[in-house]
Enzyme design. Structure first.
Site, PDB file in Angstrom:
ATOM      1  N   ASP A  30       0.851  -1.287   0.069  1.00 43.37           N
ATOM      2  CA  ASP A  30      -0.155  -0.024   0.079  1.00 43.37           C
ATOM      3  C   ASP A  30       0.932   1.231  -0.128  1.00 43.37           C
ATOM      4  O   ASP A  30       1.763   1.312   0.573  1.00 43.37           O
ATOM      5  CB  ASP A  30      -0.895   0.090   1.292  1.00 43.37           C
ATOM      6  CG  ASP A  30      -2.108   0.973   1.063  1.00 43.37           C
ATOM      7  OD1 ASP A  30      -3.155   0.465   0.977  1.00 43.37           O
ATOM      8  OD2 ASP A  30      -1.725   2.102   1.065  1.00 43.37           O
ATOM      9  N   ASN A  86     -12.586  -3.473   2.426  1.00 45.83           N
ATOM     10  CA  ASN A  86     -13.563  -2.163   2.822  1.00 45.83           C
ATOM     11  C   ASN A  86     -14.625  -2.319   1.610  1.00 45.83           C
ATOM     12  O   ASN A  86     -14.143  -2.716   0.452  1.00 45.83           O
ATOM     13  CB  ASN A  86     -12.974  -0.999   2.720  1.00 45.83           C
ATOM     14  CG  ASN A  86     -11.917  -0.819   4.054  1.00 45.83           C
ATOM     15  OD1 ASN A  86     -12.321  -1.379   5.145  1.00 45.83           O
ATOM     16  ND2 ASN A  86     -10.838  -0.297   3.777  1.00 45.83           N
ATOM     17  N   GLN A  93     -14.250   2.287   1.343  1.00 40.14           N
ATOM     18  CA  GLN A  93     -13.685   1.817   0.009  1.00 40.14           C
ATOM     19  C   GLN A  93     -13.528   3.044  -0.999  1.00 40.14           C
ATOM     20  O   GLN A  93     -14.281   3.849  -1.087  1.00 40.14           O
ATOM     21  CB  GLN A  93     -14.757   0.732  -0.697  1.00 40.14           C
ATOM     22  CG  GLN A  93     -13.925   0.256  -1.856  1.00 40.14           C
ATOM     23  CD  GLN A  93     -14.828  -0.981  -2.650  1.00 40.14           C
ATOM     24  OE1 GLN A  93     -15.910  -1.184  -2.138  1.00 40.14           O
ATOM     25  NE2 GLN A  93     -14.253  -1.361  -3.513  1.00 40.14           N
ATOM     26  N   HIS A  99      -9.948  -5.443  -3.228  1.00 39.23           N
ATOM     27  CA  HIS A  99      -8.778  -5.553  -2.757  1.00 39.23           C
ATOM     28  C   HIS A  99      -8.840  -5.901  -1.218  1.00 39.23           C
ATOM     29  O   HIS A  99      -9.596  -5.205  -0.387  1.00 39.23           O
ATOM     30  CB  HIS A  99      -7.833  -4.378  -2.916  1.00 39.23           C
ATOM     31  CG  HIS A  99      -8.379  -3.188  -2.430  1.00 39.23           C
ATOM     32  ND1 HIS A  99      -9.344  -2.371  -3.147  1.00 39.23           N
ATOM     33  CD2 HIS A  99      -8.257  -2.396  -1.332  1.00 39.23           C
ATOM     34  CE1 HIS A  99      -9.859  -1.361  -2.581  1.00 39.23           C
ATOM     35  NE2 HIS A  99      -9.072  -1.121  -1.480  1.00 39.23           N
ATOM     36  N   HIS A 101      -6.869  -6.034   2.397  1.00 39.54           N
ATOM     37  CA  HIS A 101      -5.531  -5.347   2.997  1.00 39.54           C
ATOM     38  C   HIS A 101      -5.021  -6.296   3.998  1.00 39.54           C
ATOM     39  O   HIS A 101      -5.721  -6.725   4.739  1.00 39.54           O
ATOM     40  CB  HIS A 101      -6.120  -4.097   3.847  1.00 39.54           C
ATOM     41  CG  HIS A 101      -6.768  -2.874   3.086  1.00 39.54           C
ATOM     42  ND1 HIS A 101      -6.156  -1.703   2.882  1.00 39.54           N
ATOM     43  CD2 HIS A 101      -7.730  -2.649   2.497  1.00 39.54           C
ATOM     44  CE1 HIS A 101      -6.746  -0.908   2.336  1.00 39.54           C
ATOM     45  NE2 HIS A 101      -7.895  -1.576   1.990  1.00 39.54           N
TER      46      HIS A 101
HETATM   47  P1  5GP Z   1      -9.654   1.248   0.236  1.00 31.43           P
HETATM   48  O1  5GP Z   1      -9.673   2.731   0.940  1.00 31.43           O
HETATM   49  O2  5GP Z   1     -10.340   1.271  -1.016  1.00 31.43           O
HETATM   50  O3  5GP Z   1     -10.102   0.263   1.076  1.00 31.43           O
HETATM   51  O4  5GP Z   1      -8.191   1.031  -0.123  1.00 31.43           O
HETATM   52  C1  5GP Z   1      -7.510   1.584  -1.076  1.00 31.43           C
HETATM   53  C2  5GP Z   1      -5.904   1.677  -0.986  1.00 31.43           C
HETATM   54  O5  5GP Z   1      -5.229   1.715  -1.695  1.00 31.43           O
HETATM   55  C3  5GP Z   1      -5.624   2.585   0.327  1.00 31.43           C
HETATM   56  O6  5GP Z   1      -5.334   2.167   1.595  1.00 31.43           O
HETATM   57  C4  5GP Z   1      -4.655   3.487  -0.432  1.00 31.43           C
HETATM   58  O7  5GP Z   1      -3.433   3.944   0.221  1.00 31.43           O
HETATM   59  C5  5GP Z   1      -4.133   2.539  -1.584  1.00 31.43           C
HETATM   60  N1  5GP Z   1      -3.774   3.209  -2.663  1.00 31.43           N
HETATM   61  C6  5GP Z   1      -4.365   4.286  -3.481  1.00 31.43           C
HETATM   62  N2  5GP Z   1      -3.559   4.614  -4.463  1.00 31.43           N
HETATM   63  C7  5GP Z   1      -2.505   3.698  -4.572  1.00 31.43           C
HETATM   64  C8  5GP Z   1      -1.466   3.656  -5.607  1.00 31.43           C
HETATM   65  O8  5GP Z   1      -1.426   4.211  -6.471  1.00 31.43           O
HETATM   66  N3  5GP Z   1      -0.446   2.509  -5.331  1.00 31.43           N
HETATM   67  C9  5GP Z   1      -0.579   1.946  -4.150  1.00 31.43           C
HETATM   68  N4  5GP Z   1       0.344   0.872  -3.849  1.00 31.43           N
HETATM   69  N5  5GP Z   1      -1.695   1.892  -3.345  1.00 31.43           N
HETATM   70  C10 5GP Z   1      -2.470   3.041  -3.679  1.00 31.43           C
END
Ligand code: 5GP
Ligand code: ZN
Length: 113
Positions: A30, A86, A93, A99, A101
């Site tokens: 992440d 999420n 999300q 995805h 985590h």
């Molecule tokens: P969500 O909030 O949808 O559960 O998780 C999305 C995750 O993707 C977040 O923890 C965020 O830090 C990560 N993320 C967002 N953009 C990028 C990216 O360009 N590269 C990587 N490696 N992680 C990302």
């Protein structure tokens, strides 16, 4: 070209720190880690969230889960890790390509200790 960020990571259009890759899944760190180990596990195929994935591709869902456990092993977490999907904006999300985590390396109990 897709506008899905994680499809673009799968395609190699956006760089990522990949820790494990097969034809079916990619695991990468992440960009904003919330724990010493914070790896995202995604199917290479686009599905919006865990419900959509489980409903249409149960075998791939199992592969994503098994990969999360494998990543935890590879990262030295053994069987001590948190796995979070999420689902929906209200749950936080922000990327709508499913995805998991994989989080570990610190105490997640509350109260800590
Ligand atoms: P969500 O909030 O949808 O559960 O998780 C999305 C995750 O993707 C977040 O923890 C965020 O830090 C990560 N993320 C967002 N953009 C990028 C990216 O360009 N590269 C990587 N490696 N992680 C990302
Ligand atoms: Zn996607």
């Amino acid at each position: 070209m897709t506008d899905c960020l994680f499809c673009r990571i799968v395609a190699g259009e956006i760089p990522a720190d990949v820790v494990l890759r097969t034809d079916e899944v990619v695991a990468f760190r992440d960009i904003s880690p919330q724990a010493p180990v914070h790896v995202l596990v995604i199917p290479t195929e686009h599905h919006e969230n865990i419900g959509a994935l489980a409903g249409s591709a149960p075998g791939l869902t199992a592969t994503v889960l098994a990969t999360a456990a494998q990543v935890a092993q590879q990262e030295g977490l053994g069987d001590q890790f948190r796995l979070v999907f999420n689902t929906g904006t209200e749950a936080g999300q922000s990327v709508f390509h499913v995805h998991g985590h994989v989080l570990g390396g610190r105490d997640f109990t509350w109260p800590p200790g």
